[in-house]
Design a protein around this motif. Structure first.
Motif, mmCIF file in Angstrom:
data_model
loop_
_atom_site.group_PDB
_atom_site.id
_atom_site.type_symbol
_atom_site.label_atom_id
_atom_site.label_comp_id
_atom_site.label_asym_id
_atom_site.label_seq_id
_atom_site.Cartn_x
_atom_site.Cartn_y
_atom_site.Cartn_z
ATOM 1 N N GLY A 1 -13.040 -38.015 -33.007
ATOM 2 C CA GLY A 1 -12.121 -37.049 -32.424
ATOM 3 C C GLY A 1 -10.769 -36.938 -33.105
ATOM 4 N N GLU A 2 -10.600 -37.605 -34.242
ATOM 5 C CA GLU A 2 -9.295 -37.619 -34.904
ATOM 6 C C GLU A 2 -8.937 -36.277 -35.541
ATOM 7 O OE1 GLU A 2 -6.824 -39.963 -35.144
ATOM 8 O OE2 GLU A 2 -7.939 -40.999 -33.575
ATOM 9 N N TYR A 3 -9.918 -35.538 -35.995
ATOM 10 C CA TYR A 3 -9.608 -34.258 -36.640
ATOM 11 C C TYR A 3 -10.832 -33.357 -36.632
ATOM 12 C CZ TYR A 3 -12.006 -36.438 -40.617
ATOM 13 O OH TYR A 3 -12.930 -37.070 -41.413
ATOM 14 N N ILE A 4 -10.579 -32.085 -36.909
ATOM 15 C CA ILE A 4 -11.645 -31.100 -37.067
ATOM 16 C C ILE A 4 -11.220 -30.096 -38.121
ATOM 17 C CG2 ILE A 4 -10.752 -29.699 -35.161
ATOM 18 C CD1 ILE A 4 -13.714 -28.901 -34.608
ATOM 19 N N ALA A 5 -12.137 -29.746 -39.019
ATOM 20 C CA ALA A 5 -11.875 -28.770 -40.073
ATOM 21 C C ALA A 5 -12.621 -27.483 -39.753
ATOM 22 C CB ALA A 5 -12.320 -29.326 -41.428
ATOM 23 N N TRP A 6 -11.869 -26.384 -39.680
ATOM 24 C CA TRP A 6 -12.442 -25.071 -39.384
ATOM 25 C C TRP A 6 -12.467 -24.250 -40.665
ATOM 26 C CZ3 TRP A 6 -14.315 -24.234 -34.543
ATOM 27 C CH2 TRP A 6 -13.835 -25.046 -33.515
ATOM 28 N N PHE A 7 -13.648 -23.824 -41.092
ATOM 29 C CA PHE A 7 -13.799 -22.985 -42.278
ATOM 30 C C PHE A 7 -14.199 -21.583 -41.837
ATOM 31 C CE2 PHE A 7 -14.678 -27.328 -43.514
ATOM 32 C CZ PHE A 7 -13.985 -27.472 -44.712
ATOM 33 N N ASN A 8 -13.484 -20.591 -42.344
ATOM 34 C CA ASN A 8 -13.686 -19.215 -41.914
ATOM 35 C C ASN A 8 -13.796 -18.318 -43.140
ATOM 36 O OD1 ASN A 8 -13.808 -16.892 -40.436
ATOM 37 N ND2 ASN A 8 -11.674 -16.935 -39.773
ATOM 38 N N SER A 9 -14.949 -17.680 -43.335
ATOM 39 C CA SER A 9 -15.142 -16.841 -44.510
ATOM 40 C C SER A 9 -14.411 -15.513 -44.360
ATOM 41 C CB SER A 9 -16.636 -16.567 -44.731
ATOM 42 O OG SER A 9 -17.086 -15.558 -43.840
ATOM 43 N N SER A 10 -14.200 -14.850 -45.497
ATOM 44 C CA SER A 10 -13.795 -13.453 -45.457
ATOM 45 C C SER A 10 -15.048 -12.626 -45.147
ATOM 46 C CB SER A 10 -13.160 -13.045 -46.788
ATOM 47 O OG SER A 10 -14.060 -13.277 -47.866
ATOM 48 N N THR A 11 -14.945 -11.323 -45.258
ATOM 49 C CA THR A 11 -16.071 -10.456 -44.884
ATOM 50 C C THR A 11 -17.280 -10.699 -45.785
ATOM 51 O OG1 THR A 11 -14.552 -8.750 -44.096
ATOM 52 C CG2 THR A 11 -16.812 -8.071 -44.565
ATOM 53 N N VAL A 12 -18.434 -10.882 -45.156
ATOM 54 C CA VAL A 12 -19.690 -11.135 -45.868
ATOM 55 C C VAL A 12 -20.561 -9.891 -45.783
ATOM 56 C CG1 VAL A 12 -21.679 -12.668 -46.061
ATOM 57 C CG2 VAL A 12 -19.519 -13.551 -45.163
ATOM 58 N N SER A 13 -21.195 -9.550 -46.881
ATOM 59 C CA SER A 13 -22.074 -8.377 -46.919
ATOM 60 C C SER A 13 -23.289 -8.594 -46.018
ATOM 61 C CB SER A 13 -22.543 -8.113 -48.344
ATOM 62 O OG SER A 13 -23.409 -9.157 -48.787
ATOM 63 N N PRO A 14 -23.955 -7.513 -45.610
ATOM 64 C CA PRO A 14 -25.184 -7.665 -44.810
ATOM 65 C C PRO A 14 -26.231 -8.536 -45.504
ATOM 66 C CG PRO A 14 -24.421 -5.391 -44.698
ATOM 67 C CD PRO A 14 -23.549 -6.085 -45.719
ATOM 68 N N ALA A 15 -26.332 -8.427 -46.840
ATOM 69 C CA ALA A 15 -27.298 -9.256 -47.573
ATOM 70 C C ALA A 15 -26.933 -10.725 -47.457
ATOM 71 C CB ALA A 15 -27.352 -8.837 -49.038
ATOM 72 N N GLY A 16 -25.626 -11.025 -47.519
ATOM 73 C CA GLY A 16 -25.185 -12.402 -47.377
ATOM 74 C C GLY A 16 -25.441 -12.946 -45.986
ATOM 75 N N ILE A 17 -25.196 -12.135 -44.973
ATOM 76 C CA ILE A 17 -25.457 -12.560 -43.591
ATOM 77 C C ILE A 17 -26.944 -12.819 -43.391
ATOM 78 C CG2 ILE A 17 -25.416 -11.816 -41.184
ATOM 79 C CD1 ILE A 17 -22.699 -12.657 -42.274
#
Length: 213
Positions: free
Chosen positions: A98-114
């Protein structure tokens, strides 16, 4: 990002999601939150992301590179979760203490990537899902360099030749059943070496560059 309903995941799938971002040229942002602080301890915005899987004697580690900054997350000490929307990929890696958490958030992904991001849960056969270890094996193979794969395949090829020689010896002695067993072992190992090679892009690029065209 903590208000999103994240879904439990694992290191193999998280690695897959970062690979999707890299493959599709999607940048990624990071908020690194410590338990004792309300504001992010580290913030990185819209940089290229890379990921690798590192084996170790004390446990394996997922290494995420954000631009010039590297973050290491040991599998045994972290929980992984994810959220894939219709245009974005989010990943959370939290310390189990519980000491830390890393949040990774992408920029916009194409439909093919999703679509590729959501294709991680392919099945074996008709209804048996890949195990966590099987998924991590696949993505670990992707991280290996040509020389590593070549050495592994050379080692397997050596055992193939040993099995063929033993099969020939037993065949001359009239022990057909044992000879067939070593022939089958040689065939299985040959198939294994072939699949390992085809699973690594760097190896394919060196051995058969026209295969990817």
């Amino acid at each position: 990002m903590s208000n999103n309903q994240m879904i439990d995941s694992n290191a193999g799938e998280v690695m897959h999601l970062f690979e999707v971002m890299k493959t599709h040229g999607v940048t990624c942002s990071l908020e690194f939150n410590l338990d004792k602080l309300a504001d992010p301890f580290i913030g990185i915005s819209n940089v290229n992301v890379d990921v690798e899987y590192v084996e170790g004697h004390d446990g394996d580690t997922l290494v995420v590179n954000m631009g010039e900054t590297e973050f290491s997350f040991s599998l045994g000490d972290h929980d992984f979760s994810k959220l894939v929307s219709d245009c974005q990929i989010m990943v959370a890696i939290a310390a189990k203490d519980g000491e830390y958490i890393a949040w990774f958030n992408s920029s916009t992904v194409s439909p093919a990537g999703i679509q590729e991001a959501n294709n991680y849960d392919d099945t074996i056969g008709d209804d048996e899902p890949y195990t966590v270890d099987e998924k991590e094996l696949v993505y670990y193979l992707r991280t290996l360099e040509f020389d590593d794969v070549l050495d592994a395949i050379s080692g397997i090829d050596y055992e193939v030749e040993q099995s063929k020689q033993k099969a020939a010896v037993y065949l001359r002695e009239g022990n057909i059943r044992t000879a067939n067993g070593f022939d089958e072992r040689a065939a299985n190992l040959t198939k294994l070496a072939d699949l390992i090679g085809k699973a690594n892009k760097d190896y394919v690029a060196h051995i058969d560059p026209d295969a990817g065209e």
